[in-house]
Scaffold this motif. Structure first.
Motif, PDB file in Angstrom:
ATOM      1  N   VAL A  59     -22.912 -20.682  29.530  1.00 36.94           N
ATOM      2  CA  VAL A  59     -24.046 -20.347  28.662  1.00 36.94           C
ATOM      3  C   VAL A  59     -23.999 -21.200  27.398  1.00 36.94           C
ATOM      4  O   VAL A  59     -25.019 -21.759  26.973  1.00 36.94           O
ATOM      5  CB  VAL A  59     -24.060 -18.840  28.322  1.00 36.94           C
ATOM      6  CG1 VAL A  59     -25.052 -18.526  27.207  1.00 36.94           C
ATOM      7  CG2 VAL A  59     -24.368 -18.012  29.563  1.00 36.94           C
ATOM      8  N   GLY A 118     -23.530 -15.211  34.060  1.00 35.92           N
ATOM      9  CA  GLY A 118     -22.873 -14.538  32.940  1.00 35.92           C
ATOM     10  C   GLY A 118     -21.574 -15.174  32.493  1.00 35.92           C
ATOM     11  O   GLY A 118     -20.795 -14.553  31.780  1.00 35.92           O
ATOM     12  N   LYS A 119     -21.329 -16.406  32.889  1.00 35.48           N
ATOM     13  CA  LYS A 119     -20.120 -17.117  32.437  1.00 35.48           C
ATOM     14  C   LYS A 119     -20.412 -17.703  31.060  1.00 35.48           C
ATOM     15  O   LYS A 119     -21.206 -18.633  30.923  1.00 35.48           O
ATOM     16  CB  LYS A 119     -19.747 -18.201  33.437  1.00 35.48           C
ATOM     17  CG  LYS A 119     -19.303 -17.632  34.771  1.00 35.48           C
ATOM     18  CD  LYS A 119     -18.879 -18.728  35.716  1.00 35.48           C
ATOM     19  CE  LYS A 119     -18.388 -18.104  36.997  1.00 35.48           C
ATOM     20  NZ  LYS A 119     -19.263 -18.386  38.120  1.00 35.48           N
ATOM     21  N   LEU A 120     -19.761 -17.149  30.061  1.00 33.48           N
ATOM     22  CA  LEU A 120     -20.087 -17.495  28.678  1.00 33.48           C
ATOM     23  C   LEU A 120     -19.876 -18.971  28.367  1.00 33.48           C
ATOM     24  O   LEU A 120     -20.680 -19.577  27.656  1.00 33.48           O
ATOM     25  CB  LEU A 120     -19.298 -16.616  27.707  1.00 33.48           C
ATOM     26  CG  LEU A 120     -19.630 -16.752  26.237  1.00 33.48           C
ATOM     27  CD1 LEU A 120     -21.128 -16.582  25.968  1.00 33.48           C
ATOM     28  CD2 LEU A 120     -18.827 -15.749  25.412  1.00 33.48           C
ATOM     29  N   GLU A 121     -18.831 -19.576  28.899  1.00 35.59           N
ATOM     30  CA  GLU A 121     -18.609 -21.000  28.645  1.00 35.59           C
ATOM     31  C   GLU A 121     -19.810 -21.823  29.140  1.00 35.59           C
ATOM     32  O   GLU A 121     -20.272 -22.734  28.459  1.00 35.59           O
ATOM     33  CB  GLU A 121     -17.318 -21.485  29.326  1.00 35.59           C
ATOM     34  CG  GLU A 121     -16.043 -20.990  28.667  1.00 35.59           C
ATOM     35  CD  GLU A 121     -15.634 -19.574  29.054  1.00 35.59           C
ATOM     36  OE1 GLU A 121     -16.317 -18.935  29.904  1.00 35.59           O
ATOM     37  OE2 GLU A 121     -14.628 -19.089  28.499  1.00 35.59           O
ATOM     38  N   PHE A 159     -30.485 -20.014  32.595  1.00 35.64           N
ATOM     39  CA  PHE A 159     -29.203 -19.311  32.512  1.00 35.64           C
ATOM     40  C   PHE A 159     -28.867 -18.450  33.728  1.00 35.64           C
ATOM     41  O   PHE A 159     -27.729 -18.022  33.874  1.00 35.64           O
ATOM     42  CB  PHE A 159     -29.181 -18.421  31.261  1.00 35.64           C
ATOM     43  CG  PHE A 159     -29.294 -19.194  29.983  1.00 35.64           C
ATOM     44  CD1 PHE A 159     -28.220 -19.911  29.481  1.00 35.64           C
ATOM     45  CD2 PHE A 159     -30.487 -19.222  29.270  1.00 35.64           C
ATOM     46  CE1 PHE A 159     -28.325 -20.630  28.301  1.00 35.64           C
ATOM     47  CE2 PHE A 159     -30.604 -19.939  28.086  1.00 35.64           C
ATOM     48  CZ  PHE A 159     -29.516 -20.650  27.603  1.00 35.64           C
ATOM     49  N   ARG A 183     -18.520 -10.145  26.666  1.00 38.87           N
ATOM     50  CA  ARG A 183     -17.395 -10.606  25.840  1.00 38.87           C
ATOM     51  C   ARG A 183     -17.524 -10.082  24.416  1.00 38.87           C
ATOM     52  O   ARG A 183     -18.623  -9.847  23.923  1.00 38.87           O
ATOM     53  CB  ARG A 183     -17.340 -12.129  25.799  1.00 38.87           C
ATOM     54  CG  ARG A 183     -17.178 -12.809  27.140  1.00 38.87           C
ATOM     55  CD  ARG A 183     -15.876 -12.369  27.822  1.00 38.87           C
ATOM     56  NE  ARG A 183     -15.639 -13.095  29.036  1.00 38.87           N
ATOM     57  CZ  ARG A 183     -14.868 -14.177  29.115  1.00 38.87           C
ATOM     58  NH1 ARG A 183     -14.273 -14.657  28.049  1.00 38.87           N
ATOM     59  NH2 ARG A 183     -14.704 -14.784  30.274  1.00 38.87           N
ATOM     60  N   CYS A 192     -22.791 -11.481  28.045  1.00 32.37           N
ATOM     61  CA  CYS A 192     -21.831 -11.962  29.038  1.00 32.37           C
ATOM     62  C   CYS A 192     -20.596 -11.061  29.111  1.00 32.37           C
ATOM     63  O   CYS A 192     -19.598 -11.423  29.739  1.00 32.37           O
ATOM     64  CB  CYS A 192     -21.421 -13.399  28.720  1.00 32.37           C
ATOM     65  SG  CYS A 192     -22.763 -14.593  28.927  1.00 32.37           S
ATOM     66  N   ALA A 224     -25.430 -13.521  22.904  1.00 29.06           N
ATOM     67  CA  ALA A 224     -25.057 -14.196  24.157  1.00 29.06           C
ATOM     68  C   ALA A 224     -23.665 -13.753  24.593  1.00 29.06           C
ATOM     69  O   ALA A 224     -23.427 -13.485  25.778  1.00 29.06           O
ATOM     70  CB  ALA A 224     -25.119 -15.716  23.981  1.00 29.06           C
ATOM     71  N   MET A 225     -22.741 -13.644  23.631  1.00 27.39           N
ATOM     72  CA  MET A 225     -21.393 -13.185  23.971  1.00 27.39           C
ATOM     73  C   MET A 225     -21.449 -11.783  24.565  1.00 27.39           C
ATOM     74  O   MET A 225     -20.846 -11.504  25.606  1.00 27.39           O
ATOM     75  CB  MET A 225     -20.481 -13.215  22.731  1.00 27.39           C
ATOM     76  CG  MET A 225     -20.143 -14.609  22.270  1.00 27.39           C
ATOM     77  SD  MET A 225     -18.790 -14.730  21.061  1.00 27.39           S
ATOM     78  CE  MET A 225     -19.369 -13.726  19.722  1.00 27.39           C
ATOM     79  N   TYR A 265     -31.079 -13.573  22.695  1.00 31.48           N
ATOM     80  CA  TYR A 265     -30.625 -14.105  23.983  1.00 31.48           C
ATOM     81  C   TYR A 265     -31.055 -13.206  25.147  1.00 31.48           C
ATOM     82  O   TYR A 265     -31.595 -13.709  26.143  1.00 31.48           O
ATOM     83  CB  TYR A 265     -29.112 -14.348  23.998  1.00 31.48           C
ATOM     84  CG  TYR A 265     -28.630 -14.847  25.335  1.00 31.48           C
ATOM     85  CD1 TYR A 265     -28.846 -16.167  25.724  1.00 31.48           C
ATOM     86  CD2 TYR A 265     -27.984 -14.001  26.236  1.00 31.48           C
ATOM     87  CE1 TYR A 265     -28.436 -16.638  26.968  1.00 31.48           C
ATOM     88  CE2 TYR A 265     -27.569 -14.459  27.470  1.00 31.48           C
ATOM     89  CZ  TYR A 265     -27.792 -15.777  27.833  1.00 31.48           C
ATOM     90  OH  TYR A 265     -27.392 -16.227  29.070  1.00 31.48           O
ATOM     91  N   LEU A 270     -33.386 -14.368  28.245  1.00 38.75           N
ATOM     92  CA  LEU A 270     -32.862 -14.203  29.599  1.00 38.75           C
ATOM     93  C   LEU A 270     -33.830 -13.443  30.505  1.00 38.75           C
ATOM     94  O   LEU A 270     -33.848 -13.659  31.715  1.00 38.75           O
ATOM     95  CB  LEU A 270     -31.510 -13.491  29.539  1.00 38.75           C
ATOM     96  CG  LEU A 270     -30.614 -13.573  30.763  1.00 38.75           C
ATOM     97  CD1 LEU A 270     -30.363 -15.017  31.167  1.00 38.75           C
ATOM     98  CD2 LEU A 270     -29.304 -12.862  30.492  1.00 38.75           C
TER      99      LEU A 270
END
Length: 193
Positions: A117, A112-115, A107, A172, A170, A166-167, A94, A98
């Motif tokens: 993404v 960077g808002k995971l939801e 993206f 998370r 972002c 990806a998490m 990811y 990016l």
């Protein structure tokens, strides 16, 4: 956790030859991903033999990429079991996407808002592979259920790492649970904080 999803065992055996034999010969991956693997090996001081180079948006056979991933992951993570090696390597995908122009276009605007993404996963896979889909079945605050179809490059190892990457990108932390349908089809349930 939803019924049918399990926590993956990263120390379980992995049959690389079986994974390679089910890949249709026409499936390709964009060169940015194998080049990202090559670059990571160089950065770690463990370059792959042969001085390989890949062109960012040229398509390369997925089987060639899978073999490269197996070789590179053994160099980068020599003490980890093969499944864990491929998972860790997948975590780099990811961020690699990016950094590309197309990745920034897809993206970059979600900040960077995971939801967001996760909802755009289908676009990421569409530009990365010549075949295969990743569909966001359900995305909520703190979780996403993704359905993968015709994804041949290590769906239950490398691709789990892609979602984890990806998490992490972002900011998370969380866990990914898996439900297998076939060697090239399955679902992931990602949960994060």
């Amino acid at each position: 956790m939803l019924p049918g999803f399990t926590r993956l065992d990263w120390s379980a055996p992995l049959d690389i030859n079986a994974a390679l034999t089910v890949v249709p010969p026409d499936v390709t991956v964009r060169g940015m991903f194998p080049q990202g693997v090559v670059d990571e090996c160089v950065k770690a001081g463990r370059p792959l033999p042969g001085g390989r180079r890949y062109v960012g948006f040229k398509g390369y056979p997925v089987t060639e990429f899978m073999e490269l991933c197996v070789e590179a992951s053994a160099l980068l993570f020599p003490t980890a079991p093969p499944r864990e090696r491929l998972r860790r390597l997948g975590q780099l995908a990811y961020p690699t996407l990016l950094q590309s122009m197309v990745g920034k276009a897809i993206f970059g605007m979600v900040g960077g808002k995971l939801e967001a993404v996760m909802k755009l996963a289908s676009k990421g896979y569409e530009v990365s592979l010549s075949r295969g889909t990743a569909t966001a079945v359900e995305v909520q605050d703190g979780s996403a259920r993704l359905h993968f179809r015709d994804i041949y490059n290590f769906l239950d190892t490398y691709q789990v790492g892609v979602v984890e990457g990806a998490m992490s990108a972002c900011g998370r932390t969380g866990e990914v649970f898996y439900r297998s349908i076939s060697p090239s089809e399955g679902e992931m349930l990602a949960q994060w904080r």
